[in-house]
Design a protein around this motif. Structure first.
Motif, PDB file in Angstrom:
ATOM      1  N   LEU A 107       0.815  -1.213   0.000  1.00 36.08           N
ATOM      2  CA  LEU A 107       0.000   0.000   0.000  1.00 36.08           C
ATOM      3  C   LEU A 107       0.848   1.262   0.000  1.00 36.08           C
ATOM      4  O   LEU A 107       0.355   2.356  -0.271  1.00 36.08           O
ATOM      5  N   GLY A 139       0.818   3.084  -3.179  1.00 34.15           N
ATOM      6  CA  GLY A 139      -0.402   3.788  -3.531  1.00 34.15           C
ATOM      7  C   GLY A 139      -1.573   2.895  -3.183  1.00 34.15           C
ATOM      8  O   GLY A 139      -1.378   1.774  -2.744  1.00 34.15           O
ATOM      9  N   GLU A 140      -2.774   3.383  -3.371  1.00 29.87           N
ATOM     10  CA  GLU A 140      -3.935   2.602  -2.955  1.00 29.87           C
ATOM     11  C   GLU A 140      -4.143   1.376  -3.829  1.00 29.87           C
ATOM     12  O   GLU A 140      -3.707   1.331  -4.975  1.00 29.87           O
ATOM     13  N   HIS A 141      -4.773   0.383  -3.219  1.00 27.79           N
ATOM     14  CA  HIS A 141      -5.076  -0.847  -3.931  1.00 27.79           C
ATOM     15  C   HIS A 141      -6.413  -1.375  -3.449  1.00 27.79           C
ATOM     16  O   HIS A 141      -6.757  -1.205  -2.285  1.00 27.79           O
ATOM     17  N   CYS A 142      -7.117  -2.056  -4.339  1.00 32.03           N
ATOM     18  CA  CYS A 142      -8.358  -2.690  -3.903  1.00 32.03           C
ATOM     19  C   CYS A 142      -8.012  -4.075  -3.356  1.00 32.03           C
ATOM     20  O   CYS A 142      -6.902  -4.578  -3.557  1.00 32.03           O
ATOM     21  N   CYS A 171      -8.915  -6.987  -4.189  1.00 38.47           N
ATOM     22  CA  CYS A 171      -8.606  -8.028  -5.172  1.00 38.47           C
ATOM     23  C   CYS A 171      -7.173  -7.937  -5.677  1.00 38.47           C
ATOM     24  O   CYS A 171      -6.552  -8.945  -5.987  1.00 38.47           O
ATOM     25  N   GLU A 172      -6.632  -6.749  -5.711  1.00 36.15           N
ATOM     26  CA  GLU A 172      -5.239  -6.591  -6.123  1.00 36.15           C
ATOM     27  C   GLU A 172      -4.302  -7.181  -5.080  1.00 36.15           C
ATOM     28  O   GLU A 172      -3.294  -7.810  -5.410  1.00 36.15           O
ATOM     29  N   ARG A 174     -15.434   2.859  -3.692  1.00 37.95           N
ATOM     30  CA  ARG A 174     -15.774   3.508  -4.964  1.00 37.95           C
ATOM     31  C   ARG A 174     -16.291   2.425  -5.885  1.00 37.95           C
ATOM     32  O   ARG A 174     -15.577   1.487  -6.201  1.00 37.95           O
ATOM     33  N   GLN A 188     -15.715  -1.562  -5.583  1.00 39.30           N
ATOM     34  CA  GLN A 188     -14.459  -1.882  -4.906  1.00 39.30           C
ATOM     35  C   GLN A 188     -14.157  -1.052  -3.669  1.00 39.30           C
ATOM     36  O   GLN A 188     -14.621   0.074  -3.519  1.00 39.30           O
ATOM     37  N   PHE A 199     -11.085   0.639  -1.774  1.00 42.02           N
ATOM     38  CA  PHE A 199      -9.704   1.027  -1.999  1.00 42.02           C
ATOM     39  C   PHE A 199      -9.018   1.345  -0.677  1.00 42.02           C
ATOM     40  O   PHE A 199      -9.422   2.247   0.048  1.00 42.02           O
TER      41      PHE A 199
END
Lengths: 124, 124
Positions: free
Chosen positions: A31, A34-37, A39-40, A70, A73, A75
């Motif tokens: 993280l 940067g941001e991640h959902c 599933c990533e 959002r 998802q 984030f």
DNA sequence: TCCTTATTTGGCTATTTAACCAAATGATCG
DNA sequence: CGATCATTTGGTTAAATAGCCAAATAAGGA
């Protein structure tokens, strides 16, 4: 030690405990990019969807990460990036090293006597 | 993620876990003043002798503290003082704050698409 | 040598945590 | 609205942790 002080240490320990898991540590580093959902994050962690979600929940409740929904998802973002600074010191611990503090305050000398045992060492 | 990388995160987590207990955190701060024997630490921690000993053992096995036996007593020292630097950031977490890293590297921008879900957010 | 002091070890029990599965929720799309 | 996708929640079980007590060690001192 008074109760409010105890509560402070409990709170601090809670934050560290949230960080003290291999998967969560890895997520924090991820993280940092940067941001991640979810599933990533799931892709690279070898674990169940719900397991990943629960780890993120632990980090969120500790106040280390942030979420924003959002669309479909969620984030996740690193809310307090300074936790990344821990890694250097952790490596020092693992290296068996005696790395000094980043900012060295007055570390008092050893040699105070044991008040309970009443004495200092006798030999050597 | 390969196995050696996993092992690294496990090792890091182990160090943090050793730290992640109110009593042990307190002990670490106490040892920052200089070395102390078990009985000195016992005075201020409201716990059994064996409990205190076990906490110290956890810290020692993690590589955070050091022991030296002199006479009848065991003197514990903080081996890696940089762990004290964690406190500032932990406070930032508790404050709900968004404190930056001490040394800010290039934190990449958010906005990479979810490769698994295949899409970025639709609304807002 | 026997006694006392300082500390660690070995159970034991209660609590917490981790992981998985299955079911629930919530948003978007057809 | 009903289907589908992304994620969370609840349940269950296994494993790890914390704390206390009692017994074991280890070093001095009488």
């Amino acid at each position: 030690m008074d109760e409010s002080r105890k509560a402070l240490y409990r709170a601090r320990a809670r934050v560290l405990k949230a960080l003290a898991h291999p998967t969560r540590l890895w997520m924090v580093e991820k993280l940092a990019e940067g941001e991640h959902c979810v599933c990533e994050l799931l892709e690279t962690v070898d674990a169940d969807f719900s397991t990943v979600s629960k780890h993120l929940s632990v980090l969120r409740q500790a106040g280390i990460v942030d979420v924003q929904k959002r669309g479909k998802q969620m984030f996740y973002r690193l809310k307090v990036p300074c936790v990344l600074d821990f890694m250097g010191c952790i490596e020092a611990v693992l290296a068996g090293g005696t790395k000094d503090r980043l900012e060295v305050p007055g570390m008092t000398t050893p040699g105070t006597a044991c008040r309970r045992c009443g004495q200092r060492e006798k030999k050597l």
